[in-house]
Design an enzyme around this catalytic site. Structure first.
Site, PDB file in Angstrom:
ATOM      1  N   PRO A   2      15.245  16.672  39.768  1.00  0.00           N
ATOM      2  CA  PRO A   2      15.648  17.707  38.751  1.00  0.00           C
ATOM      3  C   PRO A   2      17.047  18.003  39.133  1.00  0.00           C
ATOM      4  O   PRO A   2      17.454  18.428  40.061  1.00  0.00           O
ATOM      5  CB  PRO A   2      14.931  18.786  38.210  1.00  0.00           C
ATOM      6  CG  PRO A   2      13.799  18.338  38.743  1.00  0.00           C
ATOM      7  CD  PRO A   2      13.810  17.707  40.155  1.00  0.00           C
ATOM      8  N   GLU A   3      18.212  17.774  38.235  1.00  0.00           N
ATOM      9  CA  GLU A   3      19.625  18.350  38.369  1.00  0.00           C
ATOM     10  C   GLU A   3      19.722  19.359  37.961  1.00  0.00           C
ATOM     11  O   GLU A   3      18.908  19.945  37.317  1.00  0.00           O
ATOM     12  CB  GLU A   3      20.342  17.035  38.175  1.00  0.00           C
ATOM     13  CG  GLU A   3      20.207  15.521  38.454  1.00  0.00           C
ATOM     14  CD  GLU A   3      21.213  14.518  38.527  1.00  0.00           C
ATOM     15  OE1 GLU A   3      22.441  14.976  38.393  1.00  0.00           O
ATOM     16  OE2 GLU A   3      21.069  13.347  38.727  1.00  0.00           O
ATOM     17  N   LYS A  52      20.372  23.749  42.230  1.00  0.00           N
ATOM     18  CA  LYS A  52      19.191  23.295  41.932  1.00  0.00           C
ATOM     19  C   LYS A  52      17.874  24.344  42.375  1.00  0.00           C
ATOM     20  O   LYS A  52      16.828  24.113  42.630  1.00  0.00           O
ATOM     21  CB  LYS A  52      18.882  22.097  42.674  1.00  0.00           C
ATOM     22  CG  LYS A  52      19.871  20.799  42.330  1.00  0.00           C
ATOM     23  CD  LYS A  52      19.444  19.529  43.266  1.00  0.00           C
ATOM     24  CE  LYS A  52      20.392  18.510  42.632  1.00  0.00           C
ATOM     25  NZ  LYS A  52      20.182  17.184  43.587  1.00  0.00           N
ATOM     26  N   ARG A 258      20.523   7.394  49.589  1.00  0.00           N
ATOM     27  CA  ARG A 258      20.313   7.377  47.982  1.00  0.00           C
ATOM     28  C   ARG A 258      20.927   6.220  47.181  1.00  0.00           C
ATOM     29  O   ARG A 258      22.009   5.694  47.904  1.00  0.00           O
ATOM     30  CB  ARG A 258      21.052   8.665  47.583  1.00  0.00           C
ATOM     31  CG  ARG A 258      20.448  10.009  48.217  1.00  0.00           C
ATOM     32  CD  ARG A 258      19.186  10.314  47.808  1.00  0.00           C
ATOM     33  NE  ARG A 258      19.033  10.276  46.342  1.00  0.00           N
ATOM     34  CZ  ARG A 258      19.152  11.562  45.586  1.00  0.00           C
ATOM     35  NH1 ARG A 258      19.666  12.814  46.185  1.00  0.00           N
ATOM     36  NH2 ARG A 258      18.732  11.684  44.311  1.00  0.00           N
TER      37      ARG A 258
END
Length: 269
Positions: A2-3, A52, A258
């Site tokens: 989740p951002e 976060k 990533r």
């Protein structure tokens, strides 16, 4: 993972549902039982987020710190709370609502000093009123690191993840491999302002939308995006598909472990 907008949305929800009243805190799974016992029945002073990280403040020395990580989720509804299902690390039960936390990377009790030390390691959060974009600029401008890597560094900017990273670079025509020290200050100012707007919108909508009105499906006649992440985006997870602006095939590669996405035409080297 989740951002930042997701954590701020959770903080706002829990502030509304639980703050200002005693909260029953438990750990049905048992892994947070000792921590839960320290705050069970105490008044939740406030819930807030930085990047976060989510903080439930019960007192200066009893702050529940949660980092969802890749698999963590919070869900809940109005009371009465049903019997716990699955591995519930943390359960909150207030006067009107309950919430369950499952699978977080971190769920722990911190003191005020420990929270400060954690936050001091983080960069400015675009969703916080106390954010200082100059702090991020100083880190970026001094670095030879590609801008795509710098944007994902939580000590540079807190809360950006892979989606906002890819979309912000596209919206400003910036190639992901451009060194941070090559970034123009005026461009950075525009990028920060855009990021604040996009992430605030993410909090309101509970999803990430980055496509401008003129490129939306209803304006162009294309089919809406279908993806488990939801939202309309330009390049994220669209490698091999045509760019929504120029038609060039969207590129993709792995950078610093990533996935990275960009348009070779709209984001020239």
């Amino acid at each position: 993972m989740p951002e930042g907008h997701t954590l701020h949305r959770l903080a706002r929800t829990h502030q509304k549902q639980f703050a200002g009243a005693p909260v029953e805190v438990s750990s049905p799974q048992g892994r947070f039982a000792a921590g839960a016992s320290l705050v069970d029945g105490h008044v939740l002073v406030r819930a807030e987020a930085h990047g976060k990280h989510l903080f439930h403040v019960f007192g200066p020395e009893t702050i529940v710190h949660v980092h969802l990580g890749l698999y963590g989720t919070f869900d809940g509804a109005v009371i009465p709370a049903p019997p716990p299902v699955g591995q519930v690390r943390l359960r909150l039960v207030g006067n009107t609502h309950w919430a369950d936390l499952r699978g977080p990377n971190t769920c722990e009790i911190l003191t005020r000093a420990e929270v400060k030390a954690l936050r001091d390691r983080l960069g400015p959060d675009p969703l916080r009123r106390d954010a200082d974009p100059d702090k991020a600029w100083d880190r970026i401008f001094r670095s030879r690191t590609p801008i795509a890597v710098a944007l994902m560094d939580q000590s540079v900017i807190a809360g950006i993840g892979n989606v906002y990273r890819a979309e912000l670079l596209f919206r400003h025509g910036l190639h992901p491999m451009v060194p941070g020290r090559s970034l123009d200050r005026a461009l950075w100012t525009d990028m920060w302002s855009d990021l604040v707007t996009l992430m605030r919108q993410g909090v309101r909508r509970n999803r990430i939308d980055t496509v401008r009105d003129e490129d939306l499906p209803k304006a162009t006649g294309r089919a809406p995006r279908k993806d488990r992440h939801g939202g309309e985006v330009y390049v994220y997870r669209r490698a091999g598909q045509p760019c929504l602006v120029c038609g060039t095939e969207v590129a993709g590669k792995v950078l610093a472990a990533r996935n990275l996405f960009w348009c070779p035409t709209c984001q020239p080297t």
